[in-house]
Every structure is written in structure tokens, then in C-alpha cells.
Design a protein around this motif. Structure first.
Motif, short mmCIF file in Angstrom:
data_model
loop_
_atom_site.label_atom_id
_atom_site.label_comp_id
_atom_site.label_asym_id
_atom_site.label_seq_id
_atom_site.Cartn_x
_atom_site.Cartn_y
_atom_site.Cartn_z
N LEU A 1 -5.81 10.34 15.03
CA LEU A 1 -6.61 11.17 15.93
C LEU A 1 -5.74 12.32 16.41
O LEU A 1 -4.75 12.10 17.11
N ASP A 2 -6.07 13.54 16.04
CA ASP A 2 -5.30 14.70 16.49
C ASP A 2 -5.48 14.89 17.99
O ASP A 2 -6.57 14.65 18.53
N ALA A 3 -4.41 15.34 18.64
CA ALA A 3 -4.41 15.40 20.10
C ALA A 3 -5.39 16.41 20.67
O ALA A 3 -5.76 16.31 21.85
N ASP A 4 -5.84 17.37 19.89
CA ASP A 4 -6.83 18.33 20.38
C ASP A 4 -8.27 17.88 20.06
O ASP A 4 -9.22 18.59 20.36
N ASP A 5 -8.40 16.72 19.46
CA ASP A 5 -9.72 16.13 19.19
C ASP A 5 -9.92 14.92 20.09
O ASP A 5 -9.09 14.61 20.94
N PHE A 6 -11.01 14.19 19.90
CA PHE A 6 -11.28 13.02 20.74
C PHE A 6 -12.26 12.10 20.02
O PHE A 6 -12.84 12.47 18.99
N PHE A 7 -12.43 10.90 20.56
CA PHE A 7 -13.38 9.94 20.00
C PHE A 7 -14.70 9.99 20.77
O PHE A 7 -14.74 10.33 21.96
N ASN A 8 -15.74 9.60 20.08
CA ASN A 8 -17.05 9.41 20.70
C ASN A 8 -17.02 8.04 21.39
O ASN A 8 -17.22 7.01 20.77
N THR A 9 -16.75 8.05 22.68
CA THR A 9 -16.52 6.82 23.43
C THR A 9 -17.69 5.84 23.34
O THR A 9 -17.50 4.62 23.30
N SER A 10 -18.90 6.37 23.29
CA SER A 10 -20.09 5.50 23.32
C SER A 10 -20.19 4.61 22.09
O SER A 10 -20.86 3.56 22.13
N ASP A 11 -19.56 4.98 20.98
CA ASP A 11 -19.60 4.14 19.77
C ASP A 11 -18.31 3.37 19.53
O ASP A 11 -18.23 2.58 18.58
N LEU A 12 -17.30 3.61 20.35
CA LEU A 12 -15.99 3.01 20.09
C LEU A 12 -16.03 1.48 20.13
O LEU A 12 -15.49 0.81 19.24
N ASP A 13 -16.66 0.90 21.13
CA ASP A 13 -16.69 -0.56 21.23
C ASP A 13 -17.38 -1.20 20.03
O ASP A 13 -16.94 -2.25 19.53
N GLN B 1 -3.41 20.95 27.11
CA GLN B 1 -4.76 21.40 27.45
C GLN B 1 -5.82 20.39 27.02
O GLN B 1 -6.89 20.31 27.63
N TYR B 2 -5.54 19.61 25.97
CA TYR B 2 -6.54 18.73 25.38
C TYR B 2 -6.20 17.24 25.46
O TYR B 2 -7.08 16.40 25.27
N LEU B 3 -4.96 16.90 25.69
CA LEU B 3 -4.52 15.52 25.51
C LEU B 3 -5.20 14.55 26.48
O LEU B 3 -5.53 13.43 26.10
N SER B 4 -5.42 14.96 27.72
CA SER B 4 -6.07 14.06 28.68
C SER B 4 -7.47 13.68 28.21
O SER B 4 -7.86 12.50 28.28
N GLU B 5 -8.22 14.66 27.72
CA GLU B 5 -9.57 14.37 27.20
C GLU B 5 -9.49 13.44 26.01
O GLU B 5 -10.29 12.51 25.86
N CYS B 6 -8.52 13.69 25.14
CA CYS B 6 -8.32 12.86 23.95
C CYS B 6 -8.09 11.40 24.34
O CYS B 6 -8.77 10.49 23.86
N LEU B 7 -7.15 11.17 25.23
CA LEU B 7 -6.78 9.80 25.60
C LEU B 7 -7.86 9.11 26.43
O LEU B 7 -8.12 7.92 26.26
N THR B 8 -8.49 9.86 27.30
CA THR B 8 -9.57 9.29 28.10
C THR B 8 -10.72 8.82 27.22
O THR B 8 -11.38 7.81 27.53
N SER B 9 -10.96 9.49 26.11
CA SER B 9 -12.05 9.11 25.21
C SER B 9 -11.81 7.75 24.57
O SER B 9 -12.73 7.14 24.01
N LEU B 10 -10.58 7.24 24.63
CA LEU B 10 -10.22 5.96 24.03
C LEU B 10 -10.32 4.81 25.02
O LEU B 10 -10.06 3.66 24.67
N MET B 11 -10.72 5.11 26.23
CA MET B 11 -10.70 4.13 27.31
C MET B 11 -12.06 3.46 27.47
O MET B 11 -13.02 4.07 27.94
N THR B 12 -12.16 2.21 27.03
CA THR B 12 -13.33 1.37 27.26
C THR B 12 -12.84 -0.02 27.65
O THR B 12 -11.64 -0.33 27.52
N LYS B 13 -13.73 -0.85 28.10
CA LYS B 13 -13.35 -2.22 28.47
C LYS B 13 -12.82 -2.98 27.25
O LYS B 13 -11.79 -3.66 27.32
N LYS B 14 -13.49 -2.84 26.13
CA LYS B 14 -13.09 -3.58 24.93
C LYS B 14 -11.82 -2.98 24.31
O LYS B 14 -11.02 -3.70 23.70
N SER B 15 -11.64 -1.68 24.48
CA SER B 15 -10.48 -1.05 23.84
C SER B 15 -9.17 -1.59 24.39
O SER B 15 -8.17 -1.66 23.67
N GLN B 16 -9.13 -1.97 25.65
CA GLN B 16 -7.89 -2.50 26.22
C GLN B 16 -7.47 -3.81 25.55
O GLN B 16 -6.30 -4.17 25.54
N GLU B 17 -8.44 -4.49 24.98
CA GLU B 17 -8.15 -5.75 24.28
C GLU B 17 -7.88 -5.54 22.80
O GLU B 17 -6.97 -6.15 22.23
#
Length: 352
Positions: free
Chosen positions: A91-103, A16-32
């Protein structure tokens, strides 16, 4: 350049939550610069498929480990074996990151040398709406030695969601998280502090902690049911304490001692008030604390967190620990308080 942050995502039946969790980790810089390690703990739902699909789309970012169920600690231990990042965070799978600050966090970690990096936390409702901002604002932009900050109450109460450790530090102390039981996140904020010397506070908000999910381990009813897990964690912490207490710096000593206080106090609270632990098991823990950390033993006598009463139940229990019975009139008050608090928490988050 190698990865600067490894994020371990322990996952059990979280489709129920994992897609949101993983998507929150997706940025241009994160792939590097980011490494995501999803450890699927024997899920029986679609969690594994979701994780593998993400890994196929972003092979330089994500890897998936499928393993038999072994609870939270086994996921962390397996993830640490695989981690290649300079720092590591859970990062617990039912939580997520604040994508805007990740980079910004990843960029900072490239040059950072601190043993522990602390970022702010958003507490969010079950629907992802912001409920509360947890911040160490007065420390932002500063790096402290553990002896400068280990005795400060606000820092002593830090939760694992704020923390990213230097990976090599964990390997140097051969960090191991207990397996097969709940509440091992308490060990994540305890054991590594024996080796932490420098702590940096970054003015960024990274972790988004979801509140109010049914069945969360921190639900007071779940905690009552699983009090034996708290007992095991308390004893594990004393095992670590016995090994390291004589070589700790003053700040690390103060920090870890305060963690022992809350852990034993909470364990005895659930065991005594709800009869959820055997008296002989609690007495064995209490005797160990008296021998290994008499300051905590003396202090915990007055522990009454979450109880709207002046009744010093641990003090009374110690007078006759093997045959003590929590007074029925007090127990009725405790259960009433529990119901009120449960309803307040439940609807506070739902209506926010």
C-alpha cells in the motif's frame, strides 16, 4: 491466531497523506488479523513521527522501520523480511484502503488457500473523491488455475494494487525487488507469476489509488525524465525470464510474455521518441529480447501505445538503431499530444 495479511507501506516524505493511509487500516478486526509494516525510506519531513505515533497507539497492529533512502524496492524487500502474515500486499503511503471492506477481506483470507488474491480497486482524485471503479466483476467469487486465465488480456493488464500474494510463495522463489530505481512495482506483478498456480477473485474493493498527485512516477513527464529506470526494469525482467522461461506453465508463460511486450515497447517508446536513452542501450535490450523471446521481439515492432499516429517508429528505428533520429515533424506531434493529454488528465481529476 496469527496475522492473515501483512501490508507493507513504503514511505518517503508523505506526511500530507500518511495519516489518512494508516487510519484507513484501523478496524476492530484488523488489530487481530492485520499487520502493518511502515518502511520509512529516509524521509526528511514528519512521516516517521506520524508512523511512530500510530504504532504507539496500536502496537499489535503496526510496526515502523526507519532506514536510509533506497527507493521503493528496498522498502518492499525490507518489509518482506519482517512480514509474518499469511498474505502480503503493498500500500503506497499516498493511497489508502477502503475501510468498509477491509474486515470482510481479512475474514476471507483466514480460510483462503489461493496463491494470489485479487480485489477491486477504486481510483480516486487528489481529494479522495471516487473517480473510477476498477473491477474484475466477471471473475468474482471464482478461483482459477493460472493456465485458465494467464492468456486473458484483461488479466494480463492487472496492476499491483489488485494483488495480494501468499507470503510463503514469495519466500519460496526468493523474491527480490530491484533497489535504487523507480517502476519496480512492475516487478511485483511479473516475477511472482512464475510460481502462481491458483488465483481467487474476491467481490470486495480494497485499494484506493490516488490520481493526479504532482510528481507521481507515472506522470508522463516524470517517465520521460526517468526512462533509464524503465530500461533497467526491462533488463531485470529479461534476467528473470531467462531463468524461468523453460519451466513455466502455459498460462504463466503467456502472462509474463505479455508483460515483457509492454515493458520493452514502453521503454523503446520513451527512448526513441524523446531521445531519453542511448541508442546502443536500446539496441542491447532489443537484441536480448530477440534472443530470449523472439515472439515478443516480432510483436513489439508494431508497438505505438499513446501515440496518435500510424508511424511505426520501432520498425524504422531497427533499420538503423545506432544512428536513428526520430523525425522532427513527428516529434512536434508527440509533444503537442503530450501537452493536451497532460492538461486533460490534470483538470479531469481536479474538476471531478
Amino acid at each position: 491466531m496469527g496475522k492473515v495479511l501483512s501490508v507493507i507501506v513504503p514511505t518517503f516524505n508523505m506526511e500530507q497523506y500518511l495519516s489518512e493511509c494508516l487510519t484507513s487500516l484501523m478496524t476492530k478486526k484488523s488489530q487481530e488479523l492485520l499487520e502493518v509494516i511502515v518502511v520509512n525510506d529516509g524521509s526528511t519531513d514528519g512521516s516517521s513521527a506520524i508512523a511512530h505515533d500510530f504504532a504507539k497507539q496500536y502496537p499489535t497492529l503496526c510496526k515502523v522501520i526507519d532506514k536510509p533512502n533506497g527507493h521503493y524496492g528496498s522498502c518492499v524487500n525490507r518489509g518482506l523480511k519482517e512480514a509474518t502474515g499469511k498474505y502480503v500486499k503493498i500500500l503506497d503511503a499516498d493511497d489508502f484502503f477502503n475501510t468498509s471492506d477491509l474486515d470482510a477481506v481479512l475474514t476471507f483470507l483466514e480460510e483462503c488457500t489461493a496463491d494470489l488474491v485479487v480485489t477491486d480497486v477504486l481510483r480516486v482524485t487528489i481529494n479522495g473523491k471516487i473517480y473510477k471503479h476498477g473491477s474484475y466483476g466477471e471473475f468474482h467469487g471464482k478461483t482459477f488455475n493460472i493456465d485458465e486465465i494467464g492468456g486473458i488480456p484483461k488479466f494480463q493488464g492487472i496492476a499491483m494494487h489488485y494483488m495480494a500474494y501468499r507470503t510463503q510463495l514469495l519466500r519460496d522463489i526468493q523474491y527480490f525487488q530491484p533497489e535504487g530505481i523507480l517502476y519496480t512495482d512492475d516487478v511485483w506483478r511479473f516475477t511472482p507469476m512464475q510460481a502462481v498456480r491458483s488465483i481467487c477473485f474476491l467481490d470486495k474493493t480494497l485499494y484506493c489509488y490516488r490520481l493526479g498527485r504532482t510528481g507521481q512516477s507515472m506522470d508522463r513527464y516524470v517517465m520521460r525524465k526517468n526512462a533509464v529506470h524503465q530500461l533497467k526494469i526491462a533488463n531485470h525482467k529479461l534476467d528473470i525470464w531467462e531463468q524461468v522461461k523453460d519451466r513455466l506453465s502455459p498460462g504463466a508463460y503467456a502472462f509474463m510474455e505479455e508483460q515483457l511486450f509492454h515493458n520493452e515497447g514502453n521503454t523503446l517508446k520513451f527512448g526513441i521518441m524523446y531521445s531519453s536513452l542511448k541508442n546502443k542501450e536500446m539496441k542491447a535490450l532489443d537484441d536480448r529480447m530477440k534472443a530470449l523471446c523472439p515472439e515478443v521481439y516480432d510483436k513489439v515492432a508494431s508497438y505505438k501505445k499513446f501515440v496518435f499516429s500510424s508511424y511505426r517508429y520501432i520498425e524504422h528505428w531497427r533499420k538503423n538503431p545506432l544512428y536513428y533520429r526520430f523525425p522532427l515533424r513527428k516529434k512536434a506531434l508527440v509533444y503537442t499530444n503530450d501537452v493536451i493529454l497532460h492538461l486533460m488528465q490534470k483538470y479531469k481529476f481536479l474538476l471531478h
